[in-house]
Motif scaffolding. Sequence first.
Motif, PDB file in Angstrom:
ATOM      1  N   ARG A 120       1.045  -1.418   0.094  1.00  0.00           N
ATOM      2  CA  ARG A 120      -0.052   0.000  -0.017  1.00  0.00           C
ATOM      3  C   ARG A 120       0.791   1.187   0.153  1.00  0.00           C
ATOM      4  NH1 ARG A 120      -1.935  -2.523   4.439  1.00  0.00           N
ATOM      5  NH2 ARG A 120      -1.676  -0.811   5.643  1.00  0.00           N
ATOM      6  N   PRO A 121       0.474   2.290  -0.771  1.00  0.00           N
ATOM      7  CA  PRO A 121       1.335   3.632  -0.715  1.00  0.00           C
ATOM      8  C   PRO A 121       1.834   3.823   0.664  1.00  0.00           C
ATOM      9  CG  PRO A 121      -0.911   3.851  -1.881  1.00  0.00           C
ATOM     10  CD  PRO A 121      -0.920   2.598  -0.941  1.00  0.00           C
ATOM     11  N   GLU A 122       1.138   3.874   1.844  1.00  0.00           N
ATOM     12  CA  GLU A 122       1.696   4.085   2.947  1.00  0.00           C
ATOM     13  C   GLU A 122       2.767   3.078   3.540  1.00  0.00           C
ATOM     14  OE1 GLU A 122      -2.259   1.981   3.825  1.00  0.00           O
ATOM     15  OE2 GLU A 122      -1.544   3.565   2.302  1.00  0.00           O
ATOM     16  N   GLU A 123       2.841   2.180   2.996  1.00  0.00           N
ATOM     17  CA  GLU A 123       4.098   1.427   3.331  1.00  0.00           C
ATOM     18  C   GLU A 123       5.384   1.631   2.656  1.00  0.00           C
ATOM     19  OE1 GLU A 123       1.083  -2.395   4.346  1.00  0.00           O
ATOM     20  OE2 GLU A 123       2.233  -2.595   2.382  1.00  0.00           O
ATOM     21  N   VAL A 124       5.378   2.213   1.574  1.00  0.00           N
ATOM     22  CA  VAL A 124       6.525   2.518   0.742  1.00  0.00           C
ATOM     23  C   VAL A 124       7.623   3.338   1.722  1.00  0.00           C
ATOM     24  CG1 VAL A 124       7.479   3.671  -1.148  1.00  0.00           C
ATOM     25  CG2 VAL A 124       5.119   2.206  -1.447  1.00  0.00           C
ATOM     26  N   GLY A 125       7.102   4.532   2.035  1.00  0.00           N
ATOM     27  CA  GLY A 125       8.102   5.213   3.001  1.00  0.00           C
ATOM     28  C   GLY A 125       8.922   4.485   4.083  1.00  0.00           C
ATOM     29  N   PRO A 126       8.236   3.798   5.035  1.00  0.00           N
ATOM     30  CA  PRO A 126       8.681   2.871   5.763  1.00  0.00           C
ATOM     31  C   PRO A 126       9.686   1.891   5.312  1.00  0.00           C
ATOM     32  CG  PRO A 126       6.320   3.423   6.697  1.00  0.00           C
ATOM     33  CD  PRO A 126       6.622   3.959   5.246  1.00  0.00           C
ATOM     34  N   ALA A 127       9.251   1.129   4.341  1.00  0.00           N
ATOM     35  CA  ALA A 127       9.887   0.181   3.701  1.00  0.00           C
ATOM     36  C   ALA A 127      11.334   0.606   3.162  1.00  0.00           C
ATOM     37  CB  ALA A 127       9.024  -0.663   2.526  1.00  0.00           C
ATOM     38  N   THR A 128      10.987   1.909   2.550  1.00  0.00           N
ATOM     39  CA  THR A 128      12.338   2.266   1.618  1.00  0.00           C
ATOM     40  C   THR A 128      13.375   2.866   2.909  1.00  0.00           C
ATOM     41  OG1 THR A 128      10.972   3.090  -0.089  1.00  0.00           O
ATOM     42  CG2 THR A 128      12.954   4.254   0.163  1.00  0.00           C
ATOM     43  N   ALA A 129      13.044   3.521   3.992  1.00  0.00           N
ATOM     44  CA  ALA A 129      13.696   3.839   5.003  1.00  0.00           C
ATOM     45  C   ALA A 129      14.281   2.498   5.833  1.00  0.00           C
ATOM     46  CB  ALA A 129      13.066   4.539   6.252  1.00  0.00           C
ATOM     47  N   ALA A 130      13.521   1.444   5.865  1.00  0.00           N
ATOM     48  CA  ALA A 130      14.289   0.328   6.576  1.00  0.00           C
ATOM     49  C   ALA A 130      15.119  -0.302   5.664  1.00  0.00           C
ATOM     50  CB  ALA A 130      13.171  -0.619   6.821  1.00  0.00           C
ATOM     51  N   GLY A 131      14.868  -0.137   4.287  1.00  0.00           N
ATOM     52  CA  GLY A 131      15.725  -0.790   3.245  1.00  0.00           C
ATOM     53  C   GLY A 131      17.243  -0.065   3.193  1.00  0.00           C
ATOM     54  N   ILE A 132      17.011   1.515   3.209  1.00  0.00           N
ATOM     55  CA  ILE A 132      18.310   2.354   3.117  1.00  0.00           C
ATOM     56  C   ILE A 132      19.051   2.033   4.238  1.00  0.00           C
ATOM     57  CG2 ILE A 132      18.638   4.700   3.411  1.00  0.00           C
ATOM     58  CD1 ILE A 132      16.579   5.267   1.264  1.00  0.00           C
ATOM     59  N   ARG A 133      18.311   1.999   5.296  1.00  0.00           N
ATOM     60  CA  ARG A 133      19.318   1.678   6.719  1.00  0.00           C
ATOM     61  C   ARG A 133      19.986   0.319   6.628  1.00  0.00           C
ATOM     62  NH1 ARG A 133      17.397   2.020  13.003  1.00  0.00           N
ATOM     63  NH2 ARG A 133      19.908   1.933  13.634  1.00  0.00           N
ATOM     64  N   MET A 134      19.235  -0.752   6.198  1.00  0.00           N
ATOM     65  CA  MET A 134      19.851  -2.078   6.358  1.00  0.00           C
ATOM     66  C   MET A 134      20.991  -2.328   5.131  1.00  0.00           C
ATOM     67  SD  MET A 134      16.630  -4.249   6.292  1.00  0.00           S
ATOM     68  CE  MET A 134      17.314  -6.171   6.451  1.00  0.00           C
ATOM     69  N   ALA A 135      20.836  -1.310   4.125  1.00  0.00           N
ATOM     70  CA  ALA A 135      21.842  -1.368   3.125  1.00  0.00           C
ATOM     71  C   ALA A 135      23.015  -0.632   3.319  1.00  0.00           C
ATOM     72  CB  ALA A 135      21.311  -1.139   1.713  1.00  0.00           C
ATOM     73  N   TYR A 136      22.916   0.716   3.654  1.00  0.00           N
ATOM     74  CA  TYR A 136      23.739   1.710   3.928  1.00  0.00           C
ATOM     75  C   TYR A 136      24.647   1.517   5.326  1.00  0.00           C
ATOM     76  CZ  TYR A 136      22.394   2.918  -0.845  1.00  0.00           C
ATOM     77  OH  TYR A 136      22.022   2.764  -1.979  1.00  0.00           O
ATOM     78  N   GLU A 137      23.761   1.487   6.341  1.00  0.00           N
ATOM     79  CA  GLU A 137      24.320   1.389   7.569  1.00  0.00           C
ATOM     80  C   GLU A 137      24.680   0.003   8.051  1.00  0.00           C
ATOM     81  OE1 GLU A 137      22.047   3.557  10.499  1.00  0.00           O
ATOM     82  OE2 GLU A 137      21.434   5.017   8.833  1.00  0.00           O
ATOM     83  N   GLY A 138      23.984  -1.111   7.575  1.00  0.00           N
ATOM     84  CA  GLY A 138      24.102  -2.280   8.070  1.00  0.00           C
ATOM     85  C   GLY A 138      25.145  -3.271   6.883  1.00  0.00           C
ATOM     86  N   GLY A 139      25.102  -2.459   5.856  1.00  0.00           N
ATOM     87  CA  GLY A 139      25.949  -3.349   4.694  1.00  0.00           C
ATOM     88  C   GLY A 139      25.333  -4.667   4.185  1.00  0.00           C
ATOM     89  N   SER A 140      23.899  -4.641   4.346  1.00  0.00           N
ATOM     90  CA  SER A 140      23.161  -5.511   3.757  1.00  0.00           C
ATOM     91  C   SER A 140      22.868  -5.557   2.141  1.00  0.00           C
ATOM     92  CB  SER A 140      22.354  -5.931   4.578  1.00  0.00           C
ATOM     93  OG  SER A 140      22.290  -6.192   5.958  1.00  0.00           O
ATOM     94  N   ALA A 141      22.337  -6.550   1.757  1.00  0.00           N
ATOM     95  CA  ALA A 141      21.828  -6.529   0.234  1.00  0.00           C
ATOM     96  C   ALA A 141      20.218  -6.733   0.637  1.00  0.00           C
ATOM     97  CB  ALA A 141      22.118  -8.002  -0.523  1.00  0.00           C
ATOM     98  N   VAL A 142      19.479  -5.770  -0.101  1.00  0.00           N
ATOM     99  CA  VAL A 142      18.100  -5.533   0.209  1.00  0.00           C
ATOM    100  C   VAL A 142      17.398  -5.272  -1.118  1.00  0.00           C
ATOM    101  CG1 VAL A 142      16.432  -4.109   1.617  1.00  0.00           C
ATOM    102  CG2 VAL A 142      18.631  -4.365   2.445  1.00  0.00           C
ATOM    103  N   ALA A 143      16.399  -5.789  -1.092  1.00  0.00           N
ATOM    104  CA  ALA A 143      15.223  -5.666  -2.128  1.00  0.00           C
ATOM    105  C   ALA A 143      14.120  -5.035  -1.789  1.00  0.00           C
ATOM    106  CB  ALA A 143      14.892  -7.092  -3.074  1.00  0.00           C
TER     107      ALA A 143
END
Length: 182
Positions: free
Chosen positions: A144-167
């Motif tokens: 849902r549209p309201e889930e995009v922002g939180p999923a994006t923020a979580a993915g960015i944090r996991m990738a760039y702060e945690g060094g993870s691969a995220v889709a």
Amino acid sequence: MNALHPQALHASPAGWPGDIFSALKAARVRQVAYVPDGGHAELIRAVHADPAMIAIPLTTEEEGVALVSGAWLGGDRACLLMQSSGVGNCINMLSLVRNMGGPFLTFVTMRGEWGEFNPWQVPMGTGTPEAFRLMGVHVLRADRPEEVGPATAAGIRMAYEGGSAVAVLLAQQLIGAKVFVK
């Protein structure tokens, strides 16, 4: 510069594409690789219009996996925009991400789901989450549209702060079912 709308260069798109764009800007993502896709069209236009970002059109999705990895090795942040039908093209190249151990971030517009008319899109659309998981990519999903922002923020944090691969998978309901007429 757009003579009619000078602010257009810095305007964020509306809705969930704007949520992704704003989050990428805040996270200092400069390079955005993409295979042309109607579901990502607003986001792609915004990246092209922003002088602080580099929009990189690709001929095939696996090029984007290498580009995102190479950007990180060169000290830059990048992400890949693609459609679920392109995930299968990336499987072998995702071994680079797995072996390198660096961050990887992709946003995937889903096909083969809700209202899909094209049976060729269904198998990869169905297999996308598991294909990523098999290659060690953590999967987040926004339905849902309201889930995009939180999923994006979580993915960015996991990738760039945690060094993870995220889709981050963007459900077909967000982009709507494509319609082709004869």
